[in-house]
Write a protein that holds these residues in place. Sequence first.
Motif, PDB file in Angstrom:
ATOM      1  N   PHE A 121       9.221 -12.755   0.377  1.00 31.64           N
ATOM      2  CA  PHE A 121      10.195 -11.819  -0.187  1.00 31.64           C
ATOM      3  C   PHE A 121       9.635 -10.408  -0.158  1.00 31.64           C
ATOM      4  CE2 PHE A 121      13.612 -14.154  -2.201  1.00 31.64           C
ATOM      5  CZ  PHE A 121      13.085 -15.421  -2.395  1.00 31.64           C
ATOM      6  N   ASP A 122      10.501  -9.445   0.094  1.00 33.68           N
ATOM      7  CA  ASP A 122      10.253  -8.036  -0.191  1.00 33.68           C
ATOM      8  C   ASP A 122      11.155  -7.718  -1.370  1.00 33.68           C
ATOM      9  OD1 ASP A 122       9.747  -6.193   2.965  1.00 33.68           O
ATOM     10  OD2 ASP A 122       8.406  -7.422   1.736  1.00 33.68           O
ATOM     11  N   PHE A 123      10.597  -7.725  -2.559  1.00 32.81           N
ATOM     12  CA  PHE A 123      11.406  -7.463  -3.743  1.00 32.81           C
ATOM     13  C   PHE A 123      11.549  -5.966  -3.984  1.00 32.81           C
ATOM     14  CE2 PHE A 123      12.389 -11.500  -5.296  1.00 32.81           C
ATOM     15  CZ  PHE A 123      11.284 -12.321  -5.388  1.00 32.81           C
TER      16      PHE A 123
ATOM     17  N   PRO B  20       0.581   1.973  11.574  1.00 32.67           N
ATOM     18  CA  PRO B  20      -0.712   2.680  11.420  1.00 32.67           C
ATOM     19  C   PRO B  20      -0.932   3.436  10.116  1.00 32.67           C
ATOM     20  CG  PRO B  20       0.787   4.061  12.659  1.00 32.67           C
ATOM     21  CD  PRO B  20       1.552   2.786  12.353  1.00 32.67           C
ATOM     22  N   TRP B  21      -0.009   3.366   9.140  1.00 32.50           N
ATOM     23  CA  TRP B  21      -0.210   4.138   7.913  1.00 32.50           C
ATOM     24  C   TRP B  21      -1.576   3.849   7.292  1.00 32.50           C
ATOM     25  CZ3 TRP B  21       5.105   2.475   5.496  1.00 32.50           C
ATOM     26  CH2 TRP B  21       6.134   3.109   6.199  1.00 32.50           C
ATOM     27  N   ASP B  22      -2.048   2.581   7.420  1.00 31.88           N
ATOM     28  CA  ASP B  22      -3.331   2.204   6.801  1.00 31.88           C
ATOM     29  C   ASP B  22      -4.435   2.009   7.825  1.00 31.88           C
ATOM     30  OD1 ASP B  22      -1.281   0.300   4.610  1.00 31.88           O
ATOM     31  OD2 ASP B  22      -2.338   2.175   4.125  1.00 31.88           O
TER      32      ASP B  22
ATOM     33  N   LEU C 155       9.637 -12.791   9.931  1.00 27.04           N
ATOM     34  CA  LEU C 155      10.650 -11.930  10.544  1.00 27.04           C
ATOM     35  C   LEU C 155      11.617 -11.420   9.482  1.00 27.04           C
ATOM     36  CD1 LEU C 155      11.840 -10.662  13.087  1.00 27.04           C
ATOM     37  CD2 LEU C 155      13.125 -12.796  13.472  1.00 27.04           C
ATOM     38  N   GLU C 156      11.693 -10.100   9.367  1.00 28.44           N
ATOM     39  CA  GLU C 156      12.534  -9.470   8.340  1.00 28.44           C
ATOM     40  C   GLU C 156      13.840  -8.994   8.948  1.00 28.44           C
ATOM     41  OE1 GLU C 156      12.113  -5.882   4.971  1.00 28.44           O
ATOM     42  OE2 GLU C 156      10.464  -6.359   6.340  1.00 28.44           O
ATOM     43  N   TYR C 157      14.946  -9.241   8.289  1.00 29.52           N
ATOM     44  CA  TYR C 157      16.261  -8.772   8.763  1.00 29.52           C
ATOM     45  C   TYR C 157      16.743  -7.627   7.872  1.00 29.52           C
ATOM     46  CZ  TYR C 157      17.882 -11.731   4.881  1.00 29.52           C
ATOM     47  OH  TYR C 157      18.067 -12.304   3.638  1.00 29.52           O
ATOM     48  N   LYS C 158      17.702  -6.862   8.392  1.00 31.75           N
ATOM     49  CA  LYS C 158      18.280  -5.755   7.624  1.00 31.75           C
ATOM     50  C   LYS C 158      19.635  -5.411   8.204  1.00 31.75           C
ATOM     51  CE  LYS C 158      17.278  -0.974   6.163  1.00 31.75           C
ATOM     52  NZ  LYS C 158      16.256   0.104   6.150  1.00 31.75           N
ATOM     53  N   LEU C 159      20.645  -5.278   7.352  1.00 31.95           N
ATOM     54  CA  LEU C 159      22.035  -5.126   7.802  1.00 31.95           C
ATOM     55  C   LEU C 159      22.230  -3.903   8.692  1.00 31.95           C
ATOM     56  CD1 LEU C 159      24.934  -6.260   7.533  1.00 31.95           C
ATOM     57  CD2 LEU C 159      25.251  -4.654   5.613  1.00 31.95           C
TER      58      LEU C 159
ATOM     59  N   LEU D  95       1.769 -11.843   9.418  1.00 31.86           N
ATOM     60  CA  LEU D  95       2.228 -10.645  10.139  1.00 31.86           C
ATOM     61  C   LEU D  95       3.703 -10.464   9.815  1.00 31.86           C
ATOM     62  CD1 LEU D  95       1.927  -8.428  12.378  1.00 31.86           C
ATOM     63  CD2 LEU D  95       2.667 -10.192  14.001  1.00 31.86           C
ATOM     64  N   LYS D  96       4.058  -9.361   9.216  1.00 36.30           N
ATOM     65  CA  LYS D  96       5.472  -9.112   8.885  1.00 36.30           C
ATOM     66  C   LYS D  96       6.091  -8.161   9.901  1.00 36.30           C
ATOM     67  CE  LYS D  96       6.880  -6.904   5.138  1.00 36.30           C
ATOM     68  NZ  LYS D  96       7.893  -6.105   4.483  1.00 36.30           N
ATOM     69  N   LEU D  97       7.175  -8.617  10.482  1.00 29.33           N
ATOM     70  CA  LEU D  97       7.837  -7.857  11.549  1.00 29.33           C
ATOM     71  C   LEU D  97       9.216  -7.416  11.096  1.00 29.33           C
ATOM     72  CD1 LEU D  97       6.988 -10.216  14.568  1.00 29.33           C
ATOM     73  CD2 LEU D  97       5.758  -8.157  13.842  1.00 29.33           C
TER      74      LEU D  97
ATOM     75  N   SER E 107       0.831  -1.215   0.000  1.00 28.51           N
ATOM     76  CA  SER E 107       0.000   0.000   0.000  1.00 28.51           C
ATOM     77  C   SER E 107       0.860   1.257   0.000  1.00 28.51           C
ATOM     78  CB  SER E 107      -0.878   0.001   1.254  1.00 28.51           C
ATOM     79  OG  SER E 107      -0.054   0.127   2.410  1.00 28.51           O
ATOM     80  N   TRP E 108       2.000   1.217   0.749  1.00 30.42           N
ATOM     81  CA  TRP E 108       2.796   2.420   0.939  1.00 30.42           C
ATOM     82  C   TRP E 108       3.529   2.845  -0.329  1.00 30.42           C
ATOM     83  CZ3 TRP E 108       3.366  -2.264   3.199  1.00 30.42           C
ATOM     84  CH2 TRP E 108       4.534  -2.992   2.956  1.00 30.42           C
ATOM     85  N   ALA E 109       3.678   1.952  -1.289  1.00 28.81           N
ATOM     86  CA  ALA E 109       4.350   2.332  -2.541  1.00 28.81           C
ATOM     87  C   ALA E 109       3.460   3.210  -3.416  1.00 28.81           C
ATOM     88  CB  ALA E 109       4.769   1.081  -3.306  1.00 28.81           C
TER      89      ALA E 109
HETATM   90  C1  LRH Z   1      12.377  -1.632   6.227  1.00 29.08           C
HETATM   91  C2  LRH Z   1      11.321  -2.166   5.284  1.00 29.08           C
HETATM   92  C3  LRH Z   1      10.208  -2.941   5.950  1.00 29.08           C
HETATM   93  C4  LRH Z   1       9.007  -2.048   5.874  1.00 29.08           C
HETATM   94  C5  LRH Z   1       9.543  -0.748   5.467  1.00 29.08           C
HETATM   95  C6  LRH Z   1       8.590   0.112   4.687  1.00 29.08           C
HETATM   96  O1  LRH Z   1      13.424  -1.049   5.510  1.00 29.08           O
HETATM   97  O2  LRH Z   1      11.945  -2.894   4.291  1.00 29.08           O
HETATM   98  O3  LRH Z   1       9.867  -4.073   5.210  1.00 29.08           O
HETATM   99  O4  LRH Z   1       8.271  -2.032   6.996  1.00 29.08           O
HETATM  100  O5  LRH Z   1      10.675  -1.047   4.702  1.00 29.08           O
END
Ligand code: LRH
Length: 385
Positions: free
Chosen positions: A237-239, A64-66, A175-179, A133-135, A17-19
């Motif tokens: 995936f978050d592509f 809460p954006w949506d 569960l999402e990771y990020k460097l 649920l994506k965290l 939605s946020w895109a």
């Molecule tokens: C964090 C991220 C996460 C979302 C946000 C919009 O960088 O990838 O998936 O919550 O972007």
Amino acid sequence: MPDVRASLRAQRIETPSWAYANSGTRFKVFAQPGVPRDPYEKIADAAVVHRFTGVAPTVSLHIPWDDVDDFGKLAAFAAEQGVTLGVINSNTFQDDDYKLGSVTHPDPRVRRKATDHLLACVDVMDATGSTDLKLWFPDGTNYPGQDDIRSRQDRLAAALQKVYDRLGAHQRMLLEYKLFEPAFYTTDVPDWGTAYAHTLELGRKAQVVIDTGHHAPGTNIEFIVAFLLRQGKLGAFDFNSRFYADDDLMAGAADPFQLFRIMYEIVRGGALDPASGITFMLDQCHNIEAKIPAIIRSVTNIQEATAKALLVDPDALAAAQQEGDVLAANAVFMDAFSTDVRPLLASIREEQGLDPDPHGAYRRSGYAEKIQAERVGGVQAGWGA
Ligand code: LRH
Ligand code: MN
């Protein structure tokens, strides 16, 4: 050879939605005419992407954006538009209380606040019928000594367990990771190994999300895909694509060959089929380019990478690999990657009663002009950073 046409017809890509709303960088978020002002207008735009591509029937929401008064009403609206509400994303990265962390914060009051938000996101899932649920946690530190690395992992594990126990039988957490970023010394879920270990500790309803922009430069992401698939711990995936860091550019724009290699591991792992339970999502920001056409381009980039991956001849590849014929094996791969699959995809769209060229079809639809004329006044939606 897999039934290429059937696999491509069955492909599903979830759009975020946020895109559709204003989003960008910490330096500037550029507003654009016709941008949605609420979740209903975001969903209407997502439905247009599905109408022209035929493979994007779900939309992920961000809380809460949506936020809306009635998520059941929003789900009904989505259904009228021909789409379904998908993954629910939590947000513990925009509240002043979370400066030193959210679920990992030294102060138990702040940790409770963050965990309560995650639990509230599960309530939203119950209302929308979402299963995922994506965290993603921004949690981390900026300076050595700022906090105890081990204790923060204990706090994270405790919060995840609380949310895990709240999940319904058909619900799961991703569960999402990020460097790095927004933290620049430690990040509490920095890599796939940390995410994998926490999901193992939790159980079968916890899996890992691979955001293609969240790795150190040079990381072999397809190795991570193959490994997590083998372990049954790849959930989604978050592509997007990137040249440097978490650039959130259109999927396949910066490195179509990497996207092809990733999709090949998906095909090889038998995970393309929607029944495999992997959610293929976009997670992007269209700061300078028109949003809906950029998302349509991202969807078709993924379709093209997938079609090429499906064209890798598994028998020829296995034979060359078995013989140790390095060049022949690589040639099988490159032949598929070098194949122009656009005519194939165009014919599949025609077969489905869609315009073979979704980009041109969208341009000719006049939808862009329509929303620019209609969406005057009000406040454009954005990620409010
Ligand atoms: C964090 C991220 C996460 C979302 C946000 C919009 O960088 O990838 O998936 O919550 O972007
Ligand atoms: Mn992401």
